[in-house]
Design an enzyme around this catalytic site. Structure first.
Site, PDB file in Angstrom:
ATOM      1  N   ASP A  19       1.270  -0.813  -0.027  1.00  0.00           N
ATOM      2  CA  ASP A  19       0.143  -0.247   0.097  1.00  0.00           C
ATOM      3  C   ASP A  19       0.696   1.210   0.076  1.00  0.00           C
ATOM      4  O   ASP A  19       1.708   0.559   0.863  1.00  0.00           O
ATOM      5  CB  ASP A  19      -0.773   0.218   0.769  1.00  0.00           C
ATOM      6  CG  ASP A  19      -2.228  -1.099   1.555  1.00  0.00           C
ATOM      7  OD1 ASP A  19      -2.151  -2.311   0.223  1.00  0.00           O
ATOM      8  OD2 ASP A  19      -2.575  -1.594   2.914  1.00  0.00           O
ATOM      9  N   TYR A 104       6.309  -9.819   7.004  1.00  0.00           N
ATOM     10  CA  TYR A 104       6.156  -8.246   7.246  1.00  0.00           C
ATOM     11  C   TYR A 104       6.495  -8.090   9.217  1.00  0.00           C
ATOM     12  O   TYR A 104       5.917  -9.054   9.957  1.00  0.00           O
ATOM     13  CB  TYR A 104       4.593  -7.713   6.647  1.00  0.00           C
ATOM     14  CG  TYR A 104       4.524  -7.196   5.699  1.00  0.00           C
ATOM     15  CD1 TYR A 104       4.476  -6.300   4.469  1.00  0.00           C
ATOM     16  CD2 TYR A 104       3.776  -8.656   4.474  1.00  0.00           C
ATOM     17  CE1 TYR A 104       4.109  -6.153   3.641  1.00  0.00           C
ATOM     18  CE2 TYR A 104       3.596  -8.776   3.546  1.00  0.00           C
ATOM     19  CZ  TYR A 104       3.900  -6.831   2.725  1.00  0.00           C
ATOM     20  OH  TYR A 104       3.619  -7.131   1.457  1.00  0.00           O
TER      21      TYR A 104
END
Length: 262
Positions: A19, A104
């Site tokens: 994103d 992540y």
């Protein structure tokens, strides 16, 4: 940039899309070019084609950063995108579909005493979080599930994923959330983090994330954490002889998982 260096069209495939505002520390990408374009990269130098590509790519990236944002007065050679290595791989390799997992991290400074103006990639929260409660709640989300409640779905795409790791740990004064899965849906990691932060704040019970998972819907209770503390840390791949097999397996469509079999 790559097309400029290689003097032929280049289509880049990356291991994971991020994103806006999300960082990537070890992104992986592949592209297909002609053999002459690759072997001609060193020119008269003694460098390998991969070494030559890295040097030329980073030079162009630094130049582009200085031109695009002159007001920031970047140090010589600086760029917010860095190419660390380049090498020839088997034709069967696919940066996206050959991957076994993506991992992540999410950085949180919980409590005002932990705030540091240098931590621009960290979420600042005024209250201290209950890490034990967050880790307990996270365990109920591990495994293969339909993560519709934690994703922004795309038409025709499955929201079934296998979450392999999800936990929080303190490193110095920063609370770091770790999430690893075979793949992630759009906004899935940020929603997982936002949901577990609510548990850590005491705003929701430990059972709430599992209840959200079972609900399989995108309603008004979705909590999406800000993007700037999130970083793609690593991408894992099988040994070379399994690149193609993994790519074929990753392309399969996975429908709704029966909750009795998860």
């Amino acid at each position: 940039m790559l097309s400029t260096i290689l003097r032929e069209p280049v289509e880049l495939t990356v291991a994971g899309r991020t994103d806006a505002g999300v960082h990537a520390r070890n992104q992986v990408a592949h592209f297909d070019i002609s053999y002459p374009a690759w072997t001609s990269l060193p020119g008269r130098s003694t460098r390998s084609p991969g070494q030559s590509l890295v040097m030329r790519a980073n030079s162009l990236l630094a130049r582009a950063a200085a031109i695009a944002l002159p007001e920031l007065n970047f140090p010589r050679g600086y760029s917010d995108v860095v190419v660390r290595s380049a090498e020839e791989v088997p034709a069967e390799f696919d940066a996206r579909f050959s991957a076994l997992w993506r991992e992540y991290s999410y950085r949180i400074a919980d409590g005002i005493r932990r705030w540091d103006p240098r931590l621009t990639d960290t979420l600042w929260l005024s209250e201290e979080l209950d890490v034990e409660a967050m880790n307990t709640a996270a365990q109920d989300l591990l495994g293969e599930h339909d993560f519709l409640s934690f994703c922004k779905p795309r038409d025709g795409a499955s929201t079934v994923r296998t979450l392999q790791r999800l936990y929080f740990e303190r490193v110095d004064d920063v609370l770091i959330g770790h999430a690893r899965a075979d793949a992630f849906c759009h906004s899935q990691v940020r929603t997982l983090m936002g949901t577990l932060i609510e548990v850590g704040r005491g705003a929701r019970p430990i059972s709430w994330p599992a209840a959200r998972l079972a609900a399989r819907n995108r309603d008004g209770e979705v909590v999406v954490a800000p993007p700037h503390p999130l970083t793609l840390e690593q991408v894992g791949y099988p040994v070379a002889e399994h690149y193609e097999t993994q790519a074929i397996a990753a392309r399969r469509y996975r429908g709704v998982v029966d909750s009795d079999n998860t």
